[in-house]
Design a protein around this motif. Structure first.
Motif, mmCIF file in Angstrom:
data_model
loop_
_atom_site.group_PDB
_atom_site.id
_atom_site.type_symbol
_atom_site.label_atom_id
_atom_site.label_comp_id
_atom_site.label_asym_id
_atom_site.label_seq_id
_atom_site.Cartn_x
_atom_site.Cartn_y
_atom_site.Cartn_z
ATOM 1 N N LEU A 17 0.865 -1.163 0.000
ATOM 2 C CA LEU A 17 0.000 0.000 0.000
ATOM 3 C C LEU A 17 0.913 1.228 0.000
ATOM 4 O O LEU A 17 1.803 1.320 0.843
ATOM 5 N N GLU A 48 -4.507 -4.956 -7.067
ATOM 6 C CA GLU A 48 -5.175 -5.114 -5.767
ATOM 7 C C GLU A 48 -4.146 -5.269 -4.655
ATOM 8 O O GLU A 48 -4.324 -4.755 -3.556
ATOM 9 N N ARG A 49 -3.074 -5.991 -4.946
ATOM 10 C CA ARG A 49 -2.066 -6.278 -3.906
ATOM 11 C C ARG A 49 -0.886 -5.322 -3.937
ATOM 12 O O ARG A 49 -0.104 -5.282 -2.985
ATOM 13 N N ARG A 62 -1.043 -1.785 -4.259
ATOM 14 C CA ARG A 62 -2.154 -0.843 -4.326
ATOM 15 C C ARG A 62 -1.680 0.594 -4.267
ATOM 16 O O ARG A 62 -1.170 1.061 -3.251
ATOM 17 N N ASP A 63 -1.881 1.290 -5.375
ATOM 18 C CA ASP A 63 -1.617 2.734 -5.422
ATOM 19 C C ASP A 63 -2.647 3.460 -4.564
ATOM 20 O O ASP A 63 -3.833 3.161 -4.631
ATOM 21 N N THR A 64 -2.177 4.425 -3.805
ATOM 22 C CA THR A 64 -3.089 5.195 -2.962
ATOM 23 C C THR A 64 -3.039 6.667 -3.360
ATOM 24 O O THR A 64 -2.070 7.107 -3.970
ATOM 25 N N LEU A 109 -10.104 -7.750 0.028
ATOM 26 C CA LEU A 109 -8.974 -8.574 -0.407
ATOM 27 C C LEU A 109 -9.186 -10.041 -0.062
ATOM 28 O O LEU A 109 -8.675 -10.916 -0.755
ATOM 29 N N TRP A 141 -12.332 3.260 -3.452
ATOM 30 C CA TRP A 141 -12.172 1.813 -3.662
ATOM 31 C C TRP A 141 -13.495 1.048 -3.490
ATOM 32 O O TRP A 141 -13.497 -0.181 -3.459
#
Lengths: 337, 323
Positions: free
Chosen positions: A37, A61-62, A64-66, B135, B166
């Protein structure tokens, strides 16, 4: 002393950044709960290129740009950790942890204790610190003492590519929050790194060099400077031990004390400003220990000046210890006492 | 949507929950006033409809994050009263073994990720629980309770924004009790309704009567449904009122007796009892009240008999220490 060098596996030469990336990839491959993250860690590959192409292997998803939202990022990581995940946060510059300090110091660090042990926060926070890139006062600090002063945080400062990998893997394994302070100047440094996922134990000081005349304790980028200084000192007939705590909290002070008992002299070197810095803690531990009676000289501290890091390269260099400074201070400590 | 007033089972549960919160906090207030309880605490007497209505919309496995004024959320989620009381009485058998006190009670078994001493501290944490749900591919939701004071914190903005971008399964429940300590909500925000802030994040926002469990339940149930369907978070503002002071230091200098009296006349429990009179008999209603009283008394007895938290074990849960 380091667990890393004992590994009976193939090693290659990697940069420090590549070593961090390999640790992240191995941890994500081994455990689907691990995810990353941070700001610009996806397609961009990270401000310092550390995450690189991980997003292609593990997906958005893993990896993950925030948004630019440090408090939200760390808070979300705390919540995800409480709900069964193992988040690894990248804060783009360690200076920006100031934006996230409530979630670091009041939430992540406290939850396990405050709840009487009923919950854990397996969170890793990676952040590059240090000066030397001309990024000036808000992008160059060494803030390890802030974190080390908060009960409930483990604090790690890897100084070699092998440790960058081995300590990060140990941090990800840990059931509690660990702050890993990388150094920008080290990202491109190369060194041998085992292919296997070897772990270093958190809380183990590494002895990088052994000599009888004085003990130099150094952290982060100062470790390589201390080793270079030690080589020059050897030319002057002074033999220095160089110790790298690697984990500031919990601190393996026993190894440091043992070394000072042997040498009778201690020079403590850090990039961070001197006042209330981490080496003040190391000095106190030595002073409180059986090493006190073996001291042949006052404990010396060589630290950054108590100033914000300046922009101009000549000023920036003057603000933090350089190899020549270590050679001079160490030489004086040995010759004068 | 379920009509809580017409369903005897639901009406009983809501009424029993509200009475349990009320009796628990009255007992705490009393023990505190008599010097039998240490520290500080924040009572939610008058606000019981919010946790009772909201938690009725949740299922097993769902998460909540709570606040410094969190006894109600904890009880409505099904926490053990004896372990709560033991915590307040600084006992080894308390939820936090006496390490946390009123402001840090969590109950991992019921998905309660914890009260929080930092205003808005739980908001990004709830977003993170929502991220974990996503997730892990679970069918859960996370409800974040917070007060009107929290919406002006940066953490609130960041947590709500992350959940929104999200589409995380999170419901943000603003328990607007009109004051952040002494600062009235009208002075602290320019918008008429705090739920208007939802528009800034592109999520639904609604304002409901927070002294009506049915109104709270309807709004939260709809938000939970949306969240489970993968449509993202919502903001529900529940208008209510704190009868008691902020904490023990409060001399009520910032509000009038008339204002407090006006809100007491809208007591959520009395109103709900009236509304369910056609569904529950007088003795059933009285039964809810008595059960709540008895449970609280039993909790106090059990907690009093428990061993005190001992200094000898103080560092048990410390993991970062030099050998």
């Amino acid at each position: 002393m380091t667990a890393v060098t004992e590994a009976a596996t193939a090693t290659r030469t990697l940069t420090y950044a590549e070593a961090v990336r390999e640790a992240l990839a191995q941890a994500m491959t081994a455990d689907e709960r691990v995810f990353l993250l941070g700001e610009d860690i996806g397609t961009y590959g990270g401000a310092f290129g550390v995450t690189g192409d991980l997003v292609h292997s593990f997906g958005a998803e893993r990896v993950r740009d925030t948004p630019i939202s440090e408090l939200g990022i760390v808070g979300a990581a705390v919540g995800a950790a409480l709900a069964g995940m193992r988040p690894v946060v990248e804060i783009q510059f360690s200076d920006f942890t100031a934006q996230a300090m409530d979630q670091i110091a009041n939430q992540a660090a406290k939850i396990h204790f405050m709840l009487g042990g009923a919950a854990n926060v397996p969170l890793v926070l990676r952040a590059p610190g240090g000066s030397g890139t001309g990024a000036a006062a808000q992008h160059s600090q060494s803030l390890e003492a802030w974190f080390a002063h908060v009960p409930g945080l483990k604090v790690v400062m890897p100084s070699t590519p092998a440790d960058a990998k081995a300590l990060l893997l140990a941090a990800i394994d840990d059931p509690n929050p660990v702050v890993v302070l990388e150094h920008k100047l080290l990202y491109k440094e190369r060194g041998p790194v085992p292919e296997a996922g070897t772990r270093a134990r958190l809380g183990e000081t590494a002895v990088r060099r052994t000599g009888e005349d004085l003990t130099i304790v150094a952290t982060g980028v100062m470790v390589s400077r201390a080793l270079e200084a030690a080589d020059q000192l050897a030319g002057q007939g002074i033999q220095a031990s160089v110790l790298d705590p690697r984990t500031l909290s919990p601190l393996d002070d026993g190894t440091i004390v043992n070394s000072v008992v042997t040498t009778g002299r201690a020079l403590l070197v850090q990039e961070a400003p001197k006042t209330a810095g981490f080496m003040a803690e190391v000095a106190a531990r030595i002073g409180e220990s059986r090493a006190f009676g073996h001291l042949r000289a006052p404990i010396g501290r060589l630290c950054g000046l108590d100033v914000p890091i300046p922009y101009a390269p000549q000023l920036e260099r003057a603000a933090v210890p350089q190899v020549a400074d270590i050679v001079r201070e160490a030489g004086e400590l040995v010759r004068r006492w | 949507m379920m009509d809580l007033h017409k369903d005897a089972g639901a009406a009983t549960e809501i009424l029993r929950t509200m009475w349990t919160i009320r009796r628990f906090e009255e007992a705490v207030d009393d023990m505190f006033a008599r010097g039998l309880m240490h520290g500080t605490m924040h009572l939610s007497i008058g606000q019981e409809a919010v946790p009772a209505g909201a938690c009725h919309a949740l299922a097993e496995g769902d998460y909540i994050t709570s606040t410094h004024r969190g006894h109600g959320h904890c009880i409505a989620r099904g926490a053990r009263l004896d372990a709560m009381m033991a915590e307040l009485l600084a006992k080894e058998t308390g939820y936090c073994r006496g390490r946390g006190g009123s402001m840090h009670i969590a109950d991992v078994a019921t998905g309660n990720l914890g009260a929080n001493g930092i205003v808005a501290g739980g908001v990004p944490i709830a977003a993170g629980a929502g991220l974990a749900i996503r997730l892990r591919g679970q069918d859960r939701v996370a409800v974040s309770f917070f007060g009107d004071g929290a919406v002006n914190e940066g953490a609130w903005h960041e947590g709500v924004n992350l959940a929104a971008i999200w589409d995380l399964p999170v419901v943000f429940v603003c328990e607007n009790n009109q004051y952040g300590m002494s600062m009235s909500v009208g002075k602290a925000a320019k918008v008429e309704r705090l739920a208007e802030r939802a528009a800034a994040y592109g999520i639904p926002g609604s304002t409901v009567d927070g002294n009506d469990p049915q109104a709270v339940y309807d709004a939260v149930a709809e938000a939970v449904h949306r969240a489970r369907a993968g449509l993202g978070p919502s903001l529900v503002e529940a208008l209510t009122y704190r009868w008691k002071g902020h904490s023990k230091s409060d001399k009520n200098l910032y509000r009038t007796r008339e204002e407090i009296e006006g809100w007491r006349e809208r007591d959520p429990i009395t109103r709900f009892e009236r509304a369910v009179a056609g569904t529950l008999t007088d003795s059933e209603i009285a039964g809810c009240r008595e059960q709540a009283r008895d449970r609280v008394r039993a909790a106090i007895r059990t907690a009093h008999a428990a061993p005190d938290a001992e200094a000898a074990t103080l560092t048990d849960a410390v993991y970062a220490r030099s050998e």
